[in-house]
Design a protein around this motif. Structure first.
Motif, PDB file in Angstrom:
ATOM      1  N   GLU A 165      87.831 -27.340 -38.999  1.00 36.16           N
ATOM      2  CA  GLU A 165      88.372 -28.680 -38.762  1.00 36.16           C
ATOM      3  C   GLU A 165      87.998 -29.619 -39.896  1.00 36.16           C
ATOM      4  OE1 GLU A 165      88.127 -30.609 -34.879  1.00 36.16           O
ATOM      5  OE2 GLU A 165      87.483 -28.671 -34.075  1.00 36.16           O
ATOM      6  N   LYS A 166      86.769 -29.545 -40.340  1.00 42.46           N
ATOM      7  CA  LYS A 166      86.280 -30.434 -41.400  1.00 42.46           C
ATOM      8  C   LYS A 166      87.026 -30.189 -42.714  1.00 42.46           C
ATOM      9  CE  LYS A 166      81.996 -31.853 -43.619  1.00 42.46           C
ATOM     10  NZ  LYS A 166      80.548 -31.645 -43.681  1.00 42.46           N
ATOM     11  N   THR A 167      87.255 -28.928 -43.063  1.00 39.79           N
ATOM     12  CA  THR A 167      87.942 -28.646 -44.316  1.00 39.79           C
ATOM     13  C   THR A 167      89.422 -29.002 -44.246  1.00 39.79           C
ATOM     14  OG1 THR A 167      88.329 -26.336 -43.704  1.00 39.79           O
ATOM     15  CG2 THR A 167      86.337 -26.826 -44.951  1.00 39.79           C
TER      16      THR A 167
ATOM     17  N   GLU B 162      93.757 -32.896 -46.152  1.00 41.98           N
ATOM     18  CA  GLU B 162      94.717 -33.976 -45.944  1.00 41.98           C
ATOM     19  C   GLU B 162      94.272 -35.268 -46.619  1.00 41.98           C
ATOM     20  OE1 GLU B 162      94.949 -34.237 -41.731  1.00 41.98           O
ATOM     21  OE2 GLU B 162      95.858 -32.257 -41.516  1.00 41.98           O
ATOM     22  N   ALA B 163      92.997 -35.607 -46.528  1.00 40.48           N
ATOM     23  CA  ALA B 163      92.523 -36.899 -47.013  1.00 40.48           C
ATOM     24  C   ALA B 163      92.266 -36.922 -48.522  1.00 40.48           C
ATOM     25  CB  ALA B 163      91.245 -37.282 -46.268  1.00 40.48           C
TER      26      ALA B 163
ATOM     27  N   THR C 233      88.854 -29.798 -55.860  1.00 42.25           N
ATOM     28  CA  THR C 233      89.712 -30.970 -55.795  1.00 42.25           C
ATOM     29  C   THR C 233      90.861 -30.766 -56.761  1.00 42.25           C
ATOM     30  OG1 THR C 233      87.799 -32.342 -55.315  1.00 42.25           O
ATOM     31  CG2 THR C 233      89.801 -33.478 -55.992  1.00 42.25           C
ATOM     32  N   LEU C 234      92.077 -30.861 -56.240  1.00 45.93           N
ATOM     33  CA  LEU C 234      93.275 -30.655 -57.043  1.00 45.93           C
ATOM     34  C   LEU C 234      93.802 -31.978 -57.568  1.00 45.93           C
ATOM     35  CD1 LEU C 234      95.099 -28.122 -54.711  1.00 45.93           C
ATOM     36  CD2 LEU C 234      93.661 -27.613 -56.667  1.00 45.93           C
ATOM     37  N   LYS C 235      94.604 -31.895 -58.615  1.00 45.89           N
ATOM     38  CA  LYS C 235      95.235 -33.073 -59.173  1.00 45.89           C
ATOM     39  C   LYS C 235      96.174 -33.682 -58.136  1.00 45.89           C
ATOM     40  CE  LYS C 235      97.599 -34.573 -63.326  1.00 45.89           C
ATOM     41  NZ  LYS C 235      98.232 -34.127 -64.573  1.00 45.89           N
ATOM     42  N   GLU C 236      96.350 -34.986 -58.194  1.00 44.87           N
ATOM     43  CA  GLU C 236      97.180 -35.706 -57.223  1.00 44.87           C
ATOM     44  C   GLU C 236      98.605 -35.148 -57.187  1.00 44.87           C
ATOM     45  OE1 GLU C 236      97.180 -38.157 -54.175  1.00 44.87           O
ATOM     46  OE2 GLU C 236      95.483 -38.012 -55.535  1.00 44.87           O
ATOM     47  N   GLY C 237      99.090 -34.881 -55.980  1.00 43.13           N
ATOM     48  CA  GLY C 237     100.451 -34.384 -55.802  1.00 43.13           C
ATOM     49  C   GLY C 237     100.570 -32.872 -55.784  1.00 43.13           C
ATOM     50  N   GLN C 238      99.486 -32.128 -56.026  1.00 40.66           N
ATOM     51  CA  GLN C 238      99.535 -30.671 -56.034  1.00 40.66           C
ATOM     52  C   GLN C 238      98.855 -30.123 -54.787  1.00 40.66           C
ATOM     53  OE1 GLN C 238      97.890 -29.293 -59.722  1.00 40.66           O
ATOM     54  NE2 GLN C 238      99.778 -29.736 -60.820  1.00 40.66           N
TER      55      GLN C 238
END
Length: 94
Positions: A14-16, A21-22, A82-87
């Motif tokens: 649940e945490k991951t 999403e966030a 952490t992925l780049k924004e939008g990916q």
């Protein structure tokens, strides 16, 4: 180290899933001997995404009881990517 042996499996809780999403972060179980640079290269080459940061955690195995006997589960390593924004990376697409 082979890129296919670095990544073991996704770690889905649940945490991951809330972190996915966030903060656009995925969580994976990785090889204990791998470092952040190897993990980043493996993710970028396998999933064709841009990685912003990699954080790793060494998780200690729990001591468990099996009847009268005590045993210990294996230690393992978890990586927050952490992925780049939008990916995105979707592990469960059909």
């Amino acid at each position: 180290m082979n890129i296919y042996s670095i990544i073991k499996k996704p770690h889905v809780t649940e945490k991951t899933s809330l972190g996915t999403e966030a903060a656009n972060t995925i969580t994976l179980v990785v090889d204990r001997d791998s470092n952040k640079i190897e993990i980043k290269k493996a993710i970028e080459s396998l999933f064709k995404v841009n990685v912003t940061s990699v954080r790793t955690v060494n998780v200690a195995g729990k001591v468990k009881r099996f009847g009268r006997n005590y045993g210990k589960r294996q230690n393992w390593k978890k990586a927050y990517i952490t992925l780049k924004e939008g990916q995105t990376v979707d592990f469960f697409e059909v």
